[in-house]
Structures are given as structure tokens and as C-alpha cells.
Design a protein around this motif. Structure first.
Motif, PDB file in Angstrom:
ATOM      1  N   VAL A  49       2.265  -1.071   4.552  1.00  0.00           N
ATOM      2  CA  VAL A  49       2.952  -0.170   3.945  1.00  0.00           C
ATOM      3  C   VAL A  49       3.599   0.282   3.540  1.00  0.00           C
ATOM      4  O   VAL A  49       4.969   0.391   4.289  1.00  0.00           O
ATOM      5  CB  VAL A  49       2.146   0.419   5.121  1.00  0.00           C
ATOM      6  CG1 VAL A  49       2.473   2.121   5.237  1.00  0.00           C
ATOM      7  CG2 VAL A  49       0.015  -0.071   4.985  1.00  0.00           C
ATOM      8  N   VAL A 107       0.599  -1.258  -0.083  1.00  0.00           N
ATOM      9  CA  VAL A 107       0.047  -0.401   0.005  1.00  0.00           C
ATOM     10  C   VAL A 107       0.796   1.932   0.006  1.00  0.00           C
ATOM     11  O   VAL A 107       1.572   1.347   0.702  1.00  0.00           O
ATOM     12  CB  VAL A 107      -0.827   0.112   1.347  1.00  0.00           C
ATOM     13  CG1 VAL A 107      -1.633   1.267   1.298  1.00  0.00           C
ATOM     14  CG2 VAL A 107      -1.724  -1.352   1.555  1.00  0.00           C
ATOM     15  N   LYS A 115      -2.562   5.498   5.017  1.00  0.00           N
ATOM     16  CA  LYS A 115      -1.983   4.279   4.812  1.00  0.00           C
ATOM     17  C   LYS A 115      -2.136   3.706   6.094  1.00  0.00           C
ATOM     18  O   LYS A 115      -2.624   2.439   6.329  1.00  0.00           O
ATOM     19  CB  LYS A 115      -0.618   4.429   4.147  1.00  0.00           C
ATOM     20  CG  LYS A 115      -0.600   5.040   2.561  1.00  0.00           C
ATOM     21  CD  LYS A 115       1.091   4.959   2.146  1.00  0.00           C
ATOM     22  CE  LYS A 115       1.971   5.788   3.071  1.00  0.00           C
ATOM     23  NZ  LYS A 115       1.420   7.337   2.986  1.00  0.00           N
TER      24      LYS A 115
END
Length: 248
Positions: free
Chosen positions: A204, A42, A50
Motif C-alpha cells: 500500500v 495499491v 487501502k
């Protein structure tokens, strides 16, 4: 394995004058799915949501609307205690800054989630910790204080700890953000190997070096999905990702 269905997350804060509440939307109707064995990264600018998305998908943060289904279980209908139990037994977590107890040795930090879970005998957990540390090339550091090891070693230890209960999915929040290039490469090679063995990984990151190791990339902007990209196998992954990031 994971279905994210129209989740939104808002927070209420006092206005600067303090005379009324202001509602701020962090996530806005996000939907996507993660299959077993996926490696999803992400991405997005700072403040795009995020980390909030990661915490919401794993049940660490409560959503305002929508639902998250993990292996057929609706996380949004579970109470906090049940969610915590699910995370302990089914999920592993690695953060940018290692979340370890300073009064325990590195080895004792690694085995702690296993001892808390009580799924297996203590000796089984200790043996798995030693095997994981050997795989991560940190087996000689078990007796050390966590302040006596490098950032890269500590992050590899964090991965060991996240794997101690044999989770179904590994969540990572900026796992290489505090590492130098050499340590970053070591951690990324470990993650790629784990995914090749079937581990589902959701990370992330702001770093394209991390994202290029993933199979799928989701890009957030202002709390919404601005685009998604499946990365092909082969030598052109870096160029494909770079070209896509320029357009998204």
C-alpha cells in the motif's frame, strides 16, 4: 496465488447523539487476483480503504462479505488461531513504523518470528538473519538497541524480519512513508531485487516512486476499485504511471 472475491468491509459505530448505530462501508465488493511473483501496489487517497484492504487480504482483519483465497486456502473460513499460524509461516509484514520490541536487540527482533515458528533449528534461523542483514548492509547493527539506528536502517531490518521464515508473500503498508529520499531508494531497490528473485509483493502506498517499481497498480477510491494498470517494462514506466494517475 491470492484471489479476492467480492469482499466488503463495514463497521458499526454509534451516532454522534449515541442513540443508534451507524454502519460505515470501508470496502465495497472488491475483486482482483495476485499471481505468484507479482509486485502489486495499491494506491488511493487517504481514507480510500487501502490499509483495510491489505489487512483483509492477509487475514489480519475480518471481512463482512466475500472471501479471500490464499494459495488455495479460504482465509475467511479459518479461525483466528489458524489465520495467525498461516501469517507466521507463509506471510511477511512491513509497516510504516517498525513494529519491534524495545527490550530486544535488533538481531533478537529479527530472529523472533523464526523462533516462534519453530520450523527450523535456532542456528539455521540465526545464520539466515545474519545473511539477510549482510544483504541489507546492516550486519554491524545486530547488537544495537532499536532506538540507536536510523529510520532507513530500521526499515531494512524490518524487511529482514519479514523474510526470516521464507514467506510466500510480502505485505507492506506505506513502507517508505517515514523515510527520506535516500532511505526510500535503498528500500525500493531491495524490494525490486526481491521481486526479481520471485518474491510476491503487495504494498500500500501513496507515493508514485514506490508504485512505479510495481508490475501492477490498483487504485482505490471510496472503498471501490477505480482502476487498474499493468506497468510495462522499460524506460517509460514513470510517464505511463503519471499519465494514468491523472486519468483514474
Amino acid at each position: 496465488m491470492i484471489k479476492v472475491e467480492q469482499i466488503s468491509k463495514s463497521v458499526r459505530e454509534k451516532s454522534p447523539a449515541g442513540n443508534r448505530a451507524i454502519e460505515t462501508s470501508i470496502l465495497k465488493g472488491i475483486s482482483f487476483a495476485i499471481g505468484r511473483g507479482d509486485f502489486v501496489a495499491v494506491m488511493g487517497p487517504s481514507g480510500s480503504g487501502k490499509s483495510t484492504l491489505l489487512y483483509s487480504v492477509s487475514g489480519m482483519d475480518q471481512v463482512t462479505a466475500g472471501r479471500v483465497v490464499f494459495a488455495g486456502i479460504n482465509l475467511t473460513e479459518m479461525n483466528e488461531e489458524s489465520q495467525a499460524g498461516l501469517r507466521l509461516h507463509k506471510m511477511g509484514f512491513v509497516f510504516q513504523q517498525a513494529q519491534m520490541l524495545k527490550n530486544l536487540s535488533l538481531f533478537d527482533n529479527l530472529i523472533l518470528p523464526g523462533m516462534v515458528a519453530k520450523k527450523e533449528k535456532p542456528q539455521v534461523i540465526r545464520n539466515r538473519a545474519r545473511d539477510l542483514m549482510k544483504r541489507m548492509d546492516i550486519e554491524e547493527l545486530g547488537g544495537r538497541d532499536i532506538r540507536e539506528v536510523s529510520g532507513g536502517q530500521l526499515q531494512r531490518a524490518s524487511i529482514c524480519r519479514a523474510l526470516i521464515n521464507k514467506p510466500e508473500v510480502l505485505f507492506l503498508d506505506e513502507p517508505t512513508g517515514a523515510l527520506n529520499s535516500e532511505a526510500t531508494d535503498q528500500v525500493l531497490n531491495i524490494l525490486a531485487a526481491l521481486n526479481d528473485e520471485g518474491m510476491t509483493i503487495v504494498t500500500v502506498t501513496h507515493d508514485s516512486r514506490v508504485a512505479v517499481r510495481a508490475k501492477k497498480v490498483i487504485y482505490l477510491r471510496d472503498g471501490e476499485i477505480a482502476g487498474g494498470k499493468e506497468l510495462p517494462a522499460g524506460a517509460n514506466r514513470e510517464q505511463e504511471l503519471d499519465d494514468w494517475l491523472k486519468r483514474v
